[in-house]
Design a protein around this motif. Structure first.
Motif, PDB file in Angstrom:
ATOM      1  N   SER A  55      -0.475  -6.171  -7.704  1.00 29.92           N
ATOM      2  CA  SER A  55       0.603  -5.318  -6.608  1.00 29.92           C
ATOM      3  C   SER A  55      -0.222  -4.066  -6.838  1.00 29.92           C
ATOM      4  CB  SER A  55       1.254  -5.742  -6.375  1.00 29.92           C
ATOM      5  OG  SER A  55       1.488  -4.450  -5.286  1.00 29.92           O
ATOM      6  N   CYS A  56       0.068  -3.906  -8.470  1.00 33.80           N
ATOM      7  CA  CYS A  56       0.265  -2.212  -9.091  1.00 33.80           C
ATOM      8  C   CYS A  56      -1.118  -1.636  -9.286  1.00 33.80           C
ATOM      9  CB  CYS A  56       1.050  -2.467 -10.417  1.00 33.80           C
ATOM     10  SG  CYS A  56       2.621  -2.322 -10.142  1.00 33.80           S
ATOM     11  N   LEU A  57      -1.401  -2.867  -9.763  1.00 33.15           N
ATOM     12  CA  LEU A  57      -3.297  -2.352  -9.695  1.00 33.15           C
ATOM     13  C   LEU A  57      -4.086  -2.150  -8.631  1.00 33.15           C
ATOM     14  CD1 LEU A  57      -5.351  -2.405 -11.884  1.00 33.15           C
ATOM     15  CD2 LEU A  57      -5.951  -4.782 -10.891  1.00 33.15           C
ATOM     16  N   SER A  58      -3.907  -3.011  -7.116  1.00 36.76           N
ATOM     17  CA  SER A  58      -4.263  -2.745  -5.879  1.00 36.76           C
ATOM     18  C   SER A  58      -3.455  -0.813  -5.605  1.00 36.76           C
ATOM     19  CB  SER A  58      -3.965  -3.739  -5.104  1.00 36.76           C
ATOM     20  OG  SER A  58      -4.282  -3.289  -4.222  1.00 36.76           O
ATOM     21  N   GLN A  59      -2.627  -0.588  -5.883  1.00 33.70           N
ATOM     22  CA  GLN A  59      -1.705   0.734  -5.574  1.00 33.70           C
ATOM     23  C   GLN A  59      -2.491   1.790  -5.937  1.00 33.70           C
ATOM     24  OE1 GLN A  59       2.457   0.000  -5.713  1.00 33.70           O
ATOM     25  NE2 GLN A  59       2.564  -1.691  -4.134  1.00 33.70           N
ATOM     26  N   LEU A  60      -2.687   2.037  -6.976  1.00 31.34           N
ATOM     27  CA  LEU A  60      -3.052   2.778  -8.491  1.00 31.34           C
ATOM     28  C   LEU A  60      -5.132   2.679  -8.127  1.00 31.34           C
ATOM     29  CD1 LEU A  60      -2.538   1.384 -11.499  1.00 31.34           C
ATOM     30  CD2 LEU A  60      -1.507   3.312 -10.626  1.00 31.34           C
ATOM     31  N   ARG A  61      -5.031   1.695  -7.741  1.00 27.68           N
ATOM     32  CA  ARG A  61      -6.704   2.021  -6.655  1.00 27.68           C
ATOM     33  C   ARG A  61      -6.786   1.987  -5.344  1.00 27.68           C
ATOM     34  NH1 ARG A  61      -9.014  -1.725 -11.149  1.00 27.68           N
ATOM     35  NH2 ARG A  61      -9.022   0.104 -12.742  1.00 27.68           N
ATOM     36  N   ASN A  62      -5.981   2.559  -4.404  1.00 25.76           N
ATOM     37  CA  ASN A  62      -5.715   2.887  -2.889  1.00 25.76           C
ATOM     38  C   ASN A  62      -6.585   4.063  -3.187  1.00 25.76           C
ATOM     39  OD1 ASN A  62      -4.276   3.073  -0.302  1.00 25.76           O
ATOM     40  ND2 ASN A  62      -3.684   0.948  -1.219  1.00 25.76           N
ATOM     41  N   ARG A  63      -6.893   3.834  -1.465  1.00 26.20           N
ATOM     42  CA  ARG A  63      -7.222   5.202  -1.212  1.00 26.20           C
ATOM     43  C   ARG A  63      -6.395   5.818  -0.839  1.00 26.20           C
ATOM     44  NH1 ARG A  63      -8.380   6.340   4.238  1.00 26.20           N
ATOM     45  NH2 ARG A  63      -7.028   4.081   5.625  1.00 26.20           N
ATOM     46  N   SER A  64      -5.291   5.402  -0.230  1.00 25.60           N
ATOM     47  CA  SER A  64      -3.911   6.119  -0.229  1.00 25.60           C
ATOM     48  C   SER A  64      -3.014   7.845  -1.427  1.00 25.60           C
ATOM     49  CB  SER A  64      -3.369   5.784   0.689  1.00 25.60           C
ATOM     50  OG  SER A  64      -2.113   7.350   1.010  1.00 25.60           O
ATOM     51  N   ASP A  65      -4.038   8.725  -1.969  1.00 30.14           N
ATOM     52  CA  ASP A  65      -2.974   9.107  -2.097  1.00 30.14           C
ATOM     53  C   ASP A  65      -0.996   8.756  -2.485  1.00 30.14           C
ATOM     54  OD1 ASP A  65      -5.498  10.352  -3.333  1.00 30.14           O
ATOM     55  OD2 ASP A  65      -4.912  12.547  -2.778  1.00 30.14           O
ATOM     56  N   ALA A 108       9.745   2.127 -14.934  1.00 26.16           N
ATOM     57  CA  ALA A 108       9.877   0.447 -15.078  1.00 26.16           C
ATOM     58  C   ALA A 108      10.743   0.228 -16.832  1.00 26.16           C
ATOM     59  CB  ALA A 108       8.757  -0.014 -14.942  1.00 26.16           C
ATOM     60  N   VAL A 109      11.281   0.017 -16.763  1.00 26.59           N
ATOM     61  CA  VAL A 109      11.039  -1.084 -17.662  1.00 26.59           C
ATOM     62  C   VAL A 109      10.062  -1.312 -19.169  1.00 26.59           C
ATOM     63  CG1 VAL A 109      12.888  -2.769 -19.561  1.00 26.59           C
ATOM     64  CG2 VAL A 109      13.217  -2.299 -17.448  1.00 26.59           C
ATOM     65  N   ALA A 110       8.882  -2.144 -17.960  1.00 31.04           N
ATOM     66  CA  ALA A 110       7.734  -1.890 -19.646  1.00 31.04           C
ATOM     67  C   ALA A 110       6.468  -1.819 -18.302  1.00 31.04           C
ATOM     68  CB  ALA A 110       7.896  -3.769 -19.461  1.00 31.04           C
ATOM     69  N   ILE A 111       5.086  -2.008 -19.007  1.00 28.39           N
ATOM     70  CA  ILE A 111       4.291  -1.220 -18.011  1.00 28.39           C
ATOM     71  C   ILE A 111       3.333  -2.572 -19.059  1.00 28.39           C
ATOM     72  CG2 ILE A 111       2.593   0.464 -17.478  1.00 28.39           C
ATOM     73  CD1 ILE A 111       4.921   2.564 -17.745  1.00 28.39           C
ATOM     74  N   ASP A 112       2.730  -3.213 -17.627  1.00 28.91           N
ATOM     75  CA  ASP A 112       1.890  -3.989 -18.184  1.00 28.91           C
ATOM     76  C   ASP A 112       0.232  -4.004 -18.818  1.00 28.91           C
ATOM     77  OD1 ASP A 112      -0.323  -5.727 -17.568  1.00 28.91           O
ATOM     78  OD2 ASP A 112       1.291  -7.133 -17.245  1.00 28.91           O
ATOM     79  N   ALA A 113       0.356  -3.880 -20.055  1.00 26.99           N
ATOM     80  CA  ALA A 113      -0.865  -3.372 -20.822  1.00 26.99           C
ATOM     81  C   ALA A 113      -1.942  -4.020 -20.366  1.00 26.99           C
ATOM     82  CB  ALA A 113      -1.235  -4.206 -21.769  1.00 26.99           C
ATOM     83  N   GLY A 114      -2.326  -4.524 -18.944  1.00 18.56           N
ATOM     84  CA  GLY A 114      -3.518  -4.778 -18.252  1.00 18.56           C
ATOM     85  C   GLY A 114      -3.767  -3.156 -17.352  1.00 18.56           C
ATOM     86  N   LEU A 115      -2.755  -2.749 -17.048  1.00 16.56           N
ATOM     87  CA  LEU A 115      -2.646  -1.256 -15.627  1.00 16.56           C
ATOM     88  C   LEU A 115      -3.451  -0.365 -16.460  1.00 16.56           C
ATOM     89  CD1 LEU A 115       0.143  -1.781 -14.027  1.00 16.56           C
ATOM     90  CD2 LEU A 115      -1.665  -2.177 -12.994  1.00 16.56           C
ATOM     91  N   VAL A 116      -3.385  -0.375 -17.540  1.00 10.98           N
ATOM     92  CA  VAL A 116      -4.097   1.351 -18.805  1.00 10.98           C
ATOM     93  C   VAL A 116      -5.356   1.692 -18.028  1.00 10.98           C
ATOM     94  CG1 VAL A 116      -4.422   2.036 -20.635  1.00 10.98           C
ATOM     95  CG2 VAL A 116      -1.830   0.095 -20.264  1.00 10.98           C
ATOM     96  N   GLU A 117      -5.672   1.351 -18.340  1.00 14.94           N
ATOM     97  CA  GLU A 117      -7.087   1.494 -17.408  1.00 14.94           C
ATOM     98  C   GLU A 117      -7.497   2.403 -16.087  1.00 14.94           C
ATOM     99  OE1 GLU A 117      -9.973   2.167 -19.608  1.00 14.94           O
ATOM    100  OE2 GLU A 117      -8.409   0.792 -21.052  1.00 14.94           O
TER     101      GLU A 117
END
Length: 184
Positions: A43-53, A66-75
């Motif tokens: 869901s976070c990945l989808s939001q980070l790539r959403n067209r809405s700023d 967040a307490v922890a950030i998933d490593a898969g979101l770094v890019e």
């Protein structure tokens, strides 16, 4: 909620919601009160790539808290370093500083922004830099150079970042004295 508002407030809220629905530029969806937030990595990945700023900004704000950030979101976060909005760039850099690991390419990009970015983005990028890369010597040189020529707020961030490293360039003292002289 709408039914308990005064008529003038209700009308303004309804017009505002209609406007946001038409433009699709809102981080709140109409049924946001009826469902639990989905803070999964997908869901976070989808939001980070959403067209809405505003959706992207909201996702970064959630991640920065967040307490922890998933490593898969770094890019996906790193892609926002090149966004046209300075606030999104800054928050992306600050969020990368909280990620457990970043790639060498992302670290290099933060180093470039630390040296050449606008002041607020430079501070965010400097705070995100960390030791542990084979270019640590180059990063220390950049931080020492920025320290010599920067404003007091950036100098404070430089010093905090320099404290993360175990070794320092010999000419760091000169840069530090120059920065302290500007502060005084």
């Amino acid at each position: 909620i709408v039914s308990v508002l005064r008529p003038d407030a209700r009308e303004g809220l309804q017009k505002g919601l209609r406007f946001l629905t038409r433009t699709a530029d809102c981080s709140l969806e109409q049924d946001f009160m009826d469902r639990l937030p989905d803070d999964s990595a997908h869901s976070c990945l989808s939001q980070l790539r959403n067209r809405s700023d505003s959706v992207r900004l909201a996702a970064l704000m959630n991640l920065s808290a967040a307490v922890a950030i998933d490593a898969g979101l770094v890019e996906a976060i790193a892609e926002l370093l090149q966004h046209r909005e300075p606030e999104i760039q800054q928050l992306a850099a600050l969020t990368l500083g909280r990620c457990p690991t970043v790639s060498r390419a992302v670290h290099d990009e933060l180093g470039i922004l630390a040296e050449h970015g606008p002041a607020a983005l430079r501070r965010a990028a400097i705070s995100a830099l960390r030791p542990g890369f084979e270019n640590d010597g180059d990063v220390l040189e950049v931080l020492t150079d920025v320290l010599r020529r920067c404003d007091p707020a950036t100098a404070a961030v430089c010093v905090r970042t320099l404290l993360k490293y175990h070794t320092h360039p010999e000419h760091l003292i000169d840069s530090l004295l120059k920065a302290l002289g500007k502060m005084v």
